[in-house]
Design a protein around this motif. Structure first.
Motif, PDB file in Angstrom:
ATOM      1  N   ILE A  15     102.328  71.553   9.841  1.00 62.33           N
ATOM      2  CA  ILE A  15     101.277  70.534   9.961  1.00 62.33           C
ATOM      3  C   ILE A  15     101.783  69.386   9.234  1.00 62.33           C
ATOM      4  N   ARG A  16     100.777  68.496   9.761  1.00 63.02           N
ATOM      5  CA  ARG A  16     100.950  67.311   8.939  1.00 63.02           C
ATOM      6  C   ARG A  16      99.796  67.028   8.140  1.00 63.02           C
ATOM      7  N   LYS A  17      99.840  67.261   6.679  1.00 67.83           N
ATOM      8  CA  LYS A  17      98.661  67.349   5.881  1.00 67.83           C
ATOM      9  C   LYS A  17      98.054  65.930   5.740  1.00 67.83           C
ATOM     10  N   SER A  18      96.659  65.954   5.773  1.00 73.49           N
ATOM     11  CA  SER A  18      95.985  64.725   5.815  1.00 73.49           C
ATOM     12  C   SER A  18      95.085  64.645   4.703  1.00 73.49           C
ATOM     13  N   TYR A  19      94.518  65.653   4.064  1.00 74.10           N
ATOM     14  CA  TYR A  19      93.817  65.743   2.955  1.00 74.10           C
ATOM     15  C   TYR A  19      93.950  66.820   2.123  1.00 74.10           C
ATOM     16  N   PRO A  20      93.543  67.141   0.652  1.00 70.16           N
ATOM     17  CA  PRO A  20      93.467  68.468   0.091  1.00 70.16           C
ATOM     18  C   PRO A  20      92.696  69.532   0.584  1.00 70.16           C
ATOM     19  N   GLY A  21      93.507  70.601   0.851  1.00 68.58           N
ATOM     20  CA  GLY A  21      92.659  71.783   1.511  1.00 68.58           C
ATOM     21  C   GLY A  21      92.899  71.837   2.787  1.00 68.58           C
ATOM     22  N   HIS A  22      93.630  71.040   3.480  1.00 68.64           N
ATOM     23  CA  HIS A  22      93.823  70.837   4.824  1.00 68.64           C
ATOM     24  C   HIS A  22      94.652  72.282   5.403  1.00 68.64           C
ATOM     25  N   LYS A  40      98.128  89.036   9.752  1.00 65.44           N
ATOM     26  CA  LYS A  40      97.975  89.550   8.132  1.00 65.44           C
ATOM     27  C   LYS A  40      98.526  88.105   7.202  1.00 65.44           C
ATOM     28  N   VAL A  41      99.534  87.444   7.716  1.00 66.59           N
ATOM     29  CA  VAL A  41     100.026  86.295   6.726  1.00 66.59           C
ATOM     30  C   VAL A  41     100.201  85.265   7.705  1.00 66.59           C
ATOM     31  N   VAL A  42      99.611  84.005   7.036  1.00 65.03           N
ATOM     32  CA  VAL A  42      99.849  82.896   7.791  1.00 65.03           C
ATOM     33  C   VAL A  42     100.478  81.944   6.553  1.00 65.03           C
ATOM     34  N   VAL A  43     101.546  81.331   7.086  1.00 65.62           N
ATOM     35  CA  VAL A  43     102.131  80.374   6.273  1.00 65.62           C
ATOM     36  C   VAL A  43     102.040  79.167   6.539  1.00 65.62           C
ATOM     37  N   VAL A  44     101.586  78.330   6.086  1.00 65.40           N
ATOM     38  CA  VAL A  44     101.546  76.864   6.491  1.00 65.40           C
ATOM     39  C   VAL A  44     102.429  76.014   5.706  1.00 65.40           C
ATOM     40  N   VAL A  45     103.169  75.264   6.520  1.00 64.81           N
ATOM     41  CA  VAL A  45     104.628  74.466   5.960  1.00 64.81           C
ATOM     42  C   VAL A  45     104.258  72.876   6.318  1.00 64.81           C
ATOM     43  N   ASP A  46     104.981  72.122   5.700  1.00 65.18           N
ATOM     44  CA  ASP A  46     104.968  70.690   5.838  1.00 65.18           C
ATOM     45  C   ASP A  46     105.585  70.451   7.326  1.00 65.18           C
ATOM     46  N   HIS A  47     105.151  69.263   8.049  1.00 74.28           N
ATOM     47  CA  HIS A  47     105.432  68.847   9.115  1.00 74.28           C
ATOM     48  C   HIS A  47     106.917  68.581   9.298  1.00 74.28           C
TER      49      HIS A  47
END
Length: 73
Positions: A15-22, A40-47
């Motif tokens: 994702i492209r983070k827009s705000y804290p907690g995104h 069970k596991v979601v890994v969110v990384v930078d765009h």
């Protein structure tokens, strides 16, 4: 068999983070979607991380964890 073929219940999202907690909001949204709630596991990384290339995204994730020494749970 490559590691990508035996993983289940793991989702890597870029994702492209827009705000804290995104990232946390995205994780909760994914867990509320139909069959994705069984993930069970979601890994969110930078765009800029290519999630289609597991070896490269795994390398960036490990490097980030080593550098910061923290998980955002």
């Amino acid at each position: 068999m490559p590691a990508e073929g035996v993983f289940h219940n793991l989702m890597i999202v870029s994702i492209r983070k827009s705000y804290p907690g995104h990232a946390r909001k995205i994780m909760h949204a994914i867990w509320s979607l139909g069959q994705a709630m069984f993930t069970k596991v979601v890994v969110v990384v930078d765009h800029d991380v290519n999630v289609q290339n597991f070896a490269k995204s795994h390398g960036k994730l490990c490097a980030q964890l080593i550098r910061n020494g923290t998980w955002n749970l």
